[in-house]
Design a protein around this motif. Sequence first.
Motif, mmCIF file in Angstrom:
data_model
loop_
_atom_site.group_PDB
_atom_site.id
_atom_site.type_symbol
_atom_site.label_atom_id
_atom_site.label_comp_id
_atom_site.label_asym_id
_atom_site.label_seq_id
_atom_site.Cartn_x
_atom_site.Cartn_y
_atom_site.Cartn_z
ATOM 1 N N GLU A 33 53.973 25.799 20.309
ATOM 2 C CA GLU A 33 52.813 24.899 20.225
ATOM 3 C C GLU A 33 53.272 23.443 20.152
ATOM 4 O OE1 GLU A 33 50.425 26.074 16.870
ATOM 5 O OE2 GLU A 33 50.133 28.091 17.681
ATOM 6 N N GLU A 34 54.292 23.193 19.357
ATOM 7 C CA GLU A 34 54.809 21.834 19.209
ATOM 8 C C GLU A 34 55.400 21.338 20.529
ATOM 9 O OE1 GLU A 34 55.299 18.375 17.091
ATOM 10 O OE2 GLU A 34 54.267 20.197 16.464
ATOM 11 N N LEU A 35 56.126 22.192 21.202
ATOM 12 C CA LEU A 35 56.719 21.831 22.482
ATOM 13 C C LEU A 35 55.634 21.523 23.513
ATOM 14 C CD1 LEU A 35 59.491 21.451 23.739
ATOM 15 C CD2 LEU A 35 59.468 23.851 24.376
ATOM 16 N N HIS A 36 54.589 22.351 23.542
ATOM 17 C CA HIS A 36 53.465 22.096 24.452
ATOM 18 C C HIS A 36 52.795 20.763 24.120
ATOM 19 C CE1 HIS A 36 53.433 25.737 26.821
ATOM 20 N NE2 HIS A 36 53.498 26.484 25.739
ATOM 21 N N ALA A 37 52.635 20.479 22.852
ATOM 22 C CA ALA A 37 52.008 19.216 22.432
ATOM 23 C C ALA A 37 52.865 18.025 22.848
ATOM 24 C CB ALA A 37 51.790 19.213 20.923
ATOM 25 N N MET A 38 54.185 18.171 22.762
ATOM 26 C CA MET A 38 55.071 17.070 23.151
ATOM 27 C C MET A 38 55.060 16.846 24.653
ATOM 28 S SD MET A 38 58.426 17.316 20.685
ATOM 29 C CE MET A 38 58.991 18.834 21.401
ATOM 30 N N SER A 39 54.766 17.869 25.426
ATOM 31 C CA SER A 39 54.803 17.728 26.879
ATOM 32 C C SER A 39 53.587 16.975 27.401
ATOM 33 C CB SER A 39 54.881 19.094 27.548
ATOM 34 O OG SER A 39 53.634 19.755 27.444
ATOM 35 N N ALA A 40 52.498 16.969 26.705
ATOM 36 C CA ALA A 40 51.267 16.329 27.173
ATOM 37 C C ALA A 40 51.452 14.852 27.491
ATOM 38 C CB ALA A 40 50.152 16.549 26.158
ATOM 39 N N PRO A 41 52.070 14.040 26.615
ATOM 40 C CA PRO A 41 52.197 12.622 26.943
ATOM 41 C C PRO A 41 53.170 12.342 28.092
ATOM 42 C CG PRO A 41 52.776 13.019 24.636
ATOM 43 C CD PRO A 41 52.492 14.321 25.286
ATOM 44 N N MET A 42 54.042 13.304 28.427
ATOM 45 C CA MET A 42 55.015 13.083 29.491
ATOM 46 C C MET A 42 54.355 13.061 30.857
ATOM 47 S SD MET A 42 58.448 15.188 28.401
ATOM 48 C CE MET A 42 57.918 16.597 29.298
ATOM 49 N N SER A 59 62.893 19.204 33.196
ATOM 50 C CA SER A 59 63.764 20.381 33.311
ATOM 51 C C SER A 59 64.239 20.814 31.925
ATOM 52 C CB SER A 59 64.942 20.104 34.233
ATOM 53 O OG SER A 59 65.769 19.093 33.702
ATOM 54 N N GLY A 60 64.516 19.843 31.060
ATOM 55 C CA GLY A 60 64.893 20.181 29.688
ATOM 56 C C GLY A 60 63.755 20.858 28.951
ATOM 57 N N TYR A 61 62.559 20.351 29.172
ATOM 58 C CA TYR A 61 61.354 20.944 28.571
ATOM 59 C C TYR A 61 61.178 22.376 29.058
ATOM 60 C CZ TYR A 61 56.402 22.076 28.274
ATOM 61 O OH TYR A 61 55.206 22.714 28.050
ATOM 62 N N GLU A 64 63.807 24.704 27.551
ATOM 63 C CA GLU A 64 63.512 24.988 26.138
ATOM 64 C C GLU A 64 62.326 25.934 26.011
ATOM 65 O OE1 GLU A 64 64.175 24.994 22.102
ATOM 66 O OE2 GLU A 64 65.462 24.229 23.705
ATOM 67 N N LEU A 65 61.311 25.705 26.841
ATOM 68 C CA LEU A 65 60.129 26.564 26.838
ATOM 69 C C LEU A 65 60.514 27.998 27.194
ATOM 70 C CD1 LEU A 65 57.031 26.519 26.529
ATOM 71 C CD2 LEU A 65 56.900 26.071 28.984
ATOM 72 N N ASP A 66 61.330 28.140 28.240
ATOM 73 C CA ASP A 66 61.779 29.465 28.666
ATOM 74 C C ASP A 66 62.582 30.153 27.564
ATOM 75 O OD1 ASP A 66 62.162 31.533 30.744
ATOM 76 O OD2 ASP A 66 64.280 30.929 30.562
ATOM 77 N N LYS A 67 63.462 29.403 26.930
ATOM 78 C CA LYS A 67 64.295 29.955 25.843
ATOM 79 C C LYS A 67 63.428 30.445 24.688
ATOM 80 C CE LYS A 67 67.430 28.131 22.443
ATOM 81 N NZ LYS A 67 68.131 26.943 22.005
#
Length: 147
Positions: A33-42, A59-61, A64-67
């Motif tokens: 959830e935190e990772l998804h939230a961080m991706s929004a402003p990108m 690609s880093g996102y 990390e998401l896949d991992k």
Amino acid sequence: MQMVQSENERKKEYLKGYRRHVRRINRIETELEELHAMSAPMSASNDGMPHGSGQSDLSGYAAELDKLERSLREEKDKRVEAYKDIDERIKKLERENEKDVLFYRYIAGLAWWEIAEKMNYTERWILKIHGKALAHFRMPKEFIEIQ
């Protein structure tokens, strides 16, 4: 100096294994959830300033998401296996009260007072039932040998 765990302590650790998987799953889901939230402003930046392609960020996102998603699937599989094994062993106990106490404590994750309320006993009586249940509970040989 290492302390030797009592048999009941080893049994409790084994039984707590299921709740550890539940906590790990919750933590991984929170991380996702935190990772998804961080991706929004990108996704958009209209501040008039020059920016790079952002490819490395994405690609880093994605990596990390896949991992995390892989970890989540693996942890859910472990949770199911732990549940099946522990539940099967609890069901082998003869006394229903002992089955209930172990299930409520180690599968449902209830506090002692919640178990007492659910079973209509005092906490002290629940703790006595728990002690008897641990004495009758059988762990897998593999777990005993690892300790």
